[in-house]
Design a protein around this motif. Structure first.
Motif, PDB file in Angstrom:
ATOM      1  N   ASN A 203      43.482  32.952  37.972  1.00  0.00           N
ATOM      2  CA  ASN A 203      44.763  32.399  39.339  1.00  0.00           C
ATOM      3  C   ASN A 203      43.640  32.796  40.611  1.00  0.00           C
ATOM      4  O   ASN A 203      42.842  34.029  40.144  1.00  0.00           O
ATOM      5  CB  ASN A 203      45.686  32.921  39.962  1.00  0.00           C
ATOM      6  CG  ASN A 203      46.402  32.466  38.315  1.00  0.00           C
ATOM      7  OD1 ASN A 203      47.071  30.963  38.376  1.00  0.00           O
ATOM      8  ND2 ASN A 203      47.300  32.759  37.227  1.00  0.00           N
ATOM      9  N   ALA A 204      43.259  32.683  41.779  1.00  0.00           N
ATOM     10  CA  ALA A 204      42.308  32.870  42.449  1.00  0.00           C
ATOM     11  C   ALA A 204      43.526  32.728  43.720  1.00  0.00           C
ATOM     12  O   ALA A 204      44.503  32.323  44.105  1.00  0.00           O
ATOM     13  CB  ALA A 204      41.986  31.901  42.850  1.00  0.00           C
ATOM     14  N   PHE A 205      43.599  34.231  45.084  1.00  0.00           N
ATOM     15  CA  PHE A 205      44.885  33.977  45.823  1.00  0.00           C
ATOM     16  C   PHE A 205      43.386  34.513  46.669  1.00  0.00           C
ATOM     17  O   PHE A 205      42.809  35.122  47.057  1.00  0.00           O
ATOM     18  CB  PHE A 205      45.541  35.193  45.165  1.00  0.00           C
ATOM     19  CG  PHE A 205      46.263  35.803  43.998  1.00  0.00           C
ATOM     20  CD1 PHE A 205      47.321  34.533  44.074  1.00  0.00           C
ATOM     21  CD2 PHE A 205      46.491  35.958  43.014  1.00  0.00           C
ATOM     22  CE1 PHE A 205      48.127  34.460  43.304  1.00  0.00           C
ATOM     23  CE2 PHE A 205      46.555  35.448  41.984  1.00  0.00           C
ATOM     24  CZ  PHE A 205      47.680  34.575  41.899  1.00  0.00           C
TER      25      PHE A 205
ATOM     26  N   GLN B   1      37.172  38.043  50.441  1.00  0.00           N
ATOM     27  CA  GLN B   1      37.567  36.709  50.476  1.00  0.00           C
ATOM     28  C   GLN B   1      38.148  35.849  49.852  1.00  0.00           C
ATOM     29  O   GLN B   1      39.547  35.374  49.891  1.00  0.00           O
ATOM     30  CB  GLN B   1      36.348  35.738  50.230  1.00  0.00           C
ATOM     31  CG  GLN B   1      34.326  36.206  50.909  1.00  0.00           C
ATOM     32  CD  GLN B   1      35.059  36.039  52.418  1.00  0.00           C
ATOM     33  OE1 GLN B   1      36.658  34.971  52.591  1.00  0.00           O
ATOM     34  NE2 GLN B   1      35.108  36.385  53.398  1.00  0.00           N
ATOM     35  N   THR B   2      38.520  36.845  48.114  1.00  0.00           N
ATOM     36  CA  THR B   2      39.889  36.029  47.611  1.00  0.00           C
ATOM     37  C   THR B   2      39.890  36.301  46.320  1.00  0.00           C
ATOM     38  O   THR B   2      38.433  37.476  45.874  1.00  0.00           O
ATOM     39  CB  THR B   2      39.134  35.052  46.527  1.00  0.00           C
ATOM     40  OG1 THR B   2      40.626  34.042  45.466  1.00  0.00           O
ATOM     41  CG2 THR B   2      38.191  34.640  46.239  1.00  0.00           C
ATOM     42  N   VAL B   3      41.251  37.317  45.576  1.00  0.00           N
ATOM     43  CA  VAL B   3      41.028  38.352  44.346  1.00  0.00           C
ATOM     44  C   VAL B   3      40.999  36.701  43.246  1.00  0.00           C
ATOM     45  O   VAL B   3      41.902  36.086  43.273  1.00  0.00           O
ATOM     46  CB  VAL B   3      42.349  39.050  44.406  1.00  0.00           C
ATOM     47  CG1 VAL B   3      42.868  39.477  43.099  1.00  0.00           C
ATOM     48  CG2 VAL B   3      41.785  39.983  45.408  1.00  0.00           C
TER      49      VAL B   3
ATOM     50  N   ARG C 122      29.511  30.029  48.811  1.00  0.00           N
ATOM     51  CA  ARG C 122      28.986  30.634  47.342  1.00  0.00           C
ATOM     52  C   ARG C 122      30.881  31.932  46.582  1.00  0.00           C
ATOM     53  O   ARG C 122      31.029  31.964  45.829  1.00  0.00           O
ATOM     54  CB  ARG C 122      27.981  31.296  47.871  1.00  0.00           C
ATOM     55  CG  ARG C 122      26.808  30.764  47.259  1.00  0.00           C
ATOM     56  CD  ARG C 122      25.719  31.352  48.193  1.00  0.00           C
ATOM     57  NE  ARG C 122      24.722  31.103  48.419  1.00  0.00           N
ATOM     58  CZ  ARG C 122      22.924  31.592  48.353  1.00  0.00           C
ATOM     59  NH1 ARG C 122      23.305  32.769  48.200  1.00  0.00           N
ATOM     60  NH2 ARG C 122      22.630  30.808  48.850  1.00  0.00           N
ATOM     61  N   ALA C 123      31.264  32.218  47.692  1.00  0.00           N
ATOM     62  CA  ALA C 123      32.651  32.520  46.889  1.00  0.00           C
ATOM     63  C   ALA C 123      33.236  32.174  46.337  1.00  0.00           C
ATOM     64  O   ALA C 123      34.139  32.209  45.434  1.00  0.00           O
ATOM     65  CB  ALA C 123      33.164  33.867  48.188  1.00  0.00           C
ATOM     66  N   GLY C 124      33.810  30.956  46.811  1.00  0.00           N
ATOM     67  CA  GLY C 124      34.435  30.159  46.210  1.00  0.00           C
ATOM     68  C   GLY C 124      34.179  29.242  45.046  1.00  0.00           C
ATOM     69  O   GLY C 124      35.236  29.364  44.611  1.00  0.00           O
ATOM     70  N   LEU C 125      32.392  29.146  44.932  1.00  0.00           N
ATOM     71  CA  LEU C 125      32.163  28.782  43.276  1.00  0.00           C
ATOM     72  C   LEU C 125      32.313  29.471  42.799  1.00  0.00           C
ATOM     73  O   LEU C 125      32.604  29.592  41.812  1.00  0.00           O
ATOM     74  CB  LEU C 125      30.337  28.361  43.814  1.00  0.00           C
ATOM     75  CG  LEU C 125      29.897  27.143  44.474  1.00  0.00           C
ATOM     76  CD1 LEU C 125      28.711  27.077  45.569  1.00  0.00           C
ATOM     77  CD2 LEU C 125      30.451  25.547  43.972  1.00  0.00           C
ATOM     78  N   VAL C 126      32.264  31.191  43.131  1.00  0.00           N
ATOM     79  CA  VAL C 126      32.668  31.843  42.028  1.00  0.00           C
ATOM     80  C   VAL C 126      33.939  32.548  41.666  1.00  0.00           C
ATOM     81  O   VAL C 126      34.146  32.582  40.552  1.00  0.00           O
ATOM     82  CB  VAL C 126      31.977  33.690  42.530  1.00  0.00           C
ATOM     83  CG1 VAL C 126      32.636  34.899  41.459  1.00  0.00           C
ATOM     84  CG2 VAL C 126      30.319  33.675  43.148  1.00  0.00           C
TER      85      VAL C 126
ATOM     86  N   PHE D 199      39.128  40.554  39.405  1.00  0.00           N
ATOM     87  CA  PHE D 199      38.404  40.529  40.525  1.00  0.00           C
ATOM     88  C   PHE D 199      37.959  40.168  42.344  1.00  0.00           C
ATOM     89  O   PHE D 199      39.077  39.295  42.230  1.00  0.00           O
ATOM     90  CB  PHE D 199      37.128  39.104  39.788  1.00  0.00           C
ATOM     91  CG  PHE D 199      36.923  39.330  38.497  1.00  0.00           C
ATOM     92  CD1 PHE D 199      35.589  39.675  37.834  1.00  0.00           C
ATOM     93  CD2 PHE D 199      38.090  38.721  37.824  1.00  0.00           C
ATOM     94  CE1 PHE D 199      35.592  39.909  36.509  1.00  0.00           C
ATOM     95  CE2 PHE D 199      37.784  38.392  35.741  1.00  0.00           C
ATOM     96  CZ  PHE D 199      36.941  39.409  35.631  1.00  0.00           C
ATOM     97  N   LEU D 200      37.649  40.745  42.624  1.00  0.00           N
ATOM     98  CA  LEU D 200      37.686  41.241  44.155  1.00  0.00           C
ATOM     99  C   LEU D 200      36.309  40.331  44.428  1.00  0.00           C
ATOM    100  O   LEU D 200      35.081  40.552  44.191  1.00  0.00           O
ATOM    101  CB  LEU D 200      37.397  42.156  44.873  1.00  0.00           C
ATOM    102  CG  LEU D 200      37.716  42.271  46.073  1.00  0.00           C
ATOM    103  CD1 LEU D 200      38.669  41.810  46.843  1.00  0.00           C
ATOM    104  CD2 LEU D 200      37.377  43.483  46.911  1.00  0.00           C
ATOM    105  N   VAL D 201      36.522  39.402  45.036  1.00  0.00           N
ATOM    106  CA  VAL D 201      35.123  38.415  45.128  1.00  0.00           C
ATOM    107  C   VAL D 201      34.638  38.629  46.916  1.00  0.00           C
ATOM    108  O   VAL D 201      35.866  38.400  47.016  1.00  0.00           O
ATOM    109  CB  VAL D 201      35.234  36.944  45.477  1.00  0.00           C
ATOM    110  CG1 VAL D 201      33.601  35.866  45.685  1.00  0.00           C
ATOM    111  CG2 VAL D 201      35.915  36.413  43.379  1.00  0.00           C
ATOM    112  N   GLY D 202      33.735  39.069  47.159  1.00  0.00           N
ATOM    113  CA  GLY D 202      33.200  39.405  48.849  1.00  0.00           C
ATOM    114  C   GLY D 202      32.174  38.495  49.051  1.00  0.00           C
ATOM    115  O   GLY D 202      31.695  38.300  48.192  1.00  0.00           O
TER     116      GLY D 202
END
Length: 89
Positions: free
Chosen positions: A44-46, A70-72, A24-28, A10-13
């Motif tokens: 795992n979040a990268f 922001q993170t994968v 919010r991206a960190g919470l997701v 999942f790509l969180v942006g």
């Protein structure tokens, strides 16, 4: 693990780099990892690669996402089955 194992990323942006959206991206990402654990999966979040503008641009282009990656979060089956508490092998 073999190449047949299941996984998903999942790509969180965010739409902007505003602090509220970063939080919010960190919470997701955290909720994705916790949901994976709830179903017996590993999450795992990268975030490390996102410091480089070229990496962020490439990820945004691949996913056609609008905004700032922001993170994968990668969710996959566990490599080894955990031993149940109180059981012996």
């Amino acid at each position: 693990m073999t190449s047949d194992d299941s996984w998903v990323a999942f790509l969180v942006g965010t739409a902007t780099e505003a602090r509220e959206q970063l939080v919010r991206a960190g919470l997701v990402a955290q909720r994705l990892v916790l949901a994976a654990a709830e179903y017996g999966l590993v999450g795992n979040a990268f975030t490390e690669p996102f410091g480089t503008p070229s990496v962020r641009g490439t990820l945004a282009g691949i996913s056609r996402a609008v905004g700032f990656p922001q993170t994968v979060v990668v969710v996959e089956e566990p490599r080894e089955k955990p031993v149940r508490k109180g059981s012996t092998s």
